[in-house]
Design a protein around this motif. Sequence first.
Motif, mmCIF file in Angstrom:
data_model
loop_
_atom_site.group_PDB
_atom_site.id
_atom_site.type_symbol
_atom_site.label_atom_id
_atom_site.label_comp_id
_atom_site.label_asym_id
_atom_site.label_seq_id
_atom_site.Cartn_x
_atom_site.Cartn_y
_atom_site.Cartn_z
ATOM 1 N N SER A 231 0.831 -1.205 0.000
ATOM 2 C CA SER A 231 0.000 0.000 0.000
ATOM 3 C C SER A 231 0.865 1.254 0.000
ATOM 4 O O SER A 231 0.608 2.214 -0.726
ATOM 5 C CB SER A 231 -0.915 -0.003 1.231
ATOM 6 N N MET A 234 2.317 1.902 -3.335
ATOM 7 C CA MET A 234 1.290 2.459 -4.217
ATOM 8 C C MET A 234 1.041 3.943 -3.900
ATOM 9 O O MET A 234 0.876 4.762 -4.798
ATOM 10 C CB MET A 234 -0.014 1.677 -4.072
ATOM 11 N N GLY A 375 -3.613 0.643 -4.589
ATOM 12 C CA GLY A 375 -3.272 0.132 -5.907
ATOM 13 C C GLY A 375 -4.197 0.685 -6.971
ATOM 14 O O GLY A 375 -3.752 1.110 -8.047
#
Length: 442
Positions: A231, A234, A375
């Motif tokens: 995460s 991203m 994402g």
Amino acid sequence: MKLPSIKGFDEEALKKYFKNTGMLLIGKVGSMGIKMLSSIAVANYLLSYGNGILTTSVAYVFLFAALAGLGLDQFVVKELHQFPDKRDHILGTAFFMKSFAGVLCIPLIYIAWLIYPLEGIEYAYIFLLSFMGIFQSFTIIDSYFQSEVKSKYIMQVQIIGNLVSALIKVALILTHSSITLFFVAYLLDVILLSIGYIITYNRKGRSIFTWKYEAKLTKKLLSLSWPLIISGIMVSIYMRIDQIMLKQLLGERGISEAGAYNTVVMFAEALNFVPVAIVSSLFPAILNARRDDKERYQKRLQNLYDLMVWMSLSFAIFITFASPLIYKLYKPEFLSAAPVLSVHVWGCAFVFLGVASGQYLIAENLGRLSFIRTGLGAITNIVLNLILIPKLGMMGTAIATVAAYFVSTFMVLLFKSTRKQGFMMLKSLFLVTAFQKLTKKN
């Protein structure tokens, strides 16, 4: 000020959390204020092209920062809150993990550079900045003070560190230093903060030399944090990829656009510290409510979402109208970025809600959804950047970023386990709960 009593709530605890949040906000405001002023001075000195080289290099290295951080901080807060007697083992294990990841990032950044270099930027600058991940390992001390609801100590470190950093940059400007020394100053920023964290932690009988590594705890922390590692990567992509894509898609002109766009990011990110400061400080209280009273837990989350919306909309409305004046006072050379800031700032509403709901995911052990939401946000940002940058330049990056923030935050509506939280955020965003409260009062 006397805070209202709430049924089932410890009033003394409320005062404690409120005071901690206030101190943390003061520290963040002070730190961001100092950092912003020094960044403005550096941008004015280096001008858009030089500032573009500096900030694009920082953005490139920042893409790897999430890997070095391992997404551990909030889980360390949670572990320390639940097992305070294992403090040395938790901090020692987390520090070792972050240090190892920081060292690993240096060759990874080099390999990435061989595959995808940035034309017009020297690798020496990237190599220097790649050491930041190692020194950032000491930010684990921040997690300790958060778990103790004593963020005022971190506040002091951050203000002093940023003040010294600003003075160094001003000295470089006054002595007409080369851009290379500004890269050294960026690395020095992290080193100074690390030294401050160590000195602060070592007070009152604590010592980093009592930290101990525990292999079993490493497995536990990795099993919890791996979704947040992905995460975080991203997040790094869709928060920093804009500047890199501007540079790559627009060629030589892109460096100057990236330098101007960085001033937009700088102003917008100055606002984004607010939800982090509030939510980080209140996280222990949210965990307590979840443990003791589920109904109160949900009410606190709804109130937190309401607060995030009110604050973010206030900031967005003000900056939308004030951005031309801000840039006229700032530097006319960057005036073209004013309308971009007016668009970009509306993304803070989704950022504020995203930070708040992120704590819910951690509290409910739904961390795996974090990398899915970020994402989707990263993919949205990259795709829209590819479409919009060639047509709109840096305005396209602002539109792409706001869209990415929206997609990332409200992805929770797609899953049954988090859909309720998504509707709660929508109620806050459209001021439904605000009108309900006003109606009740009347």
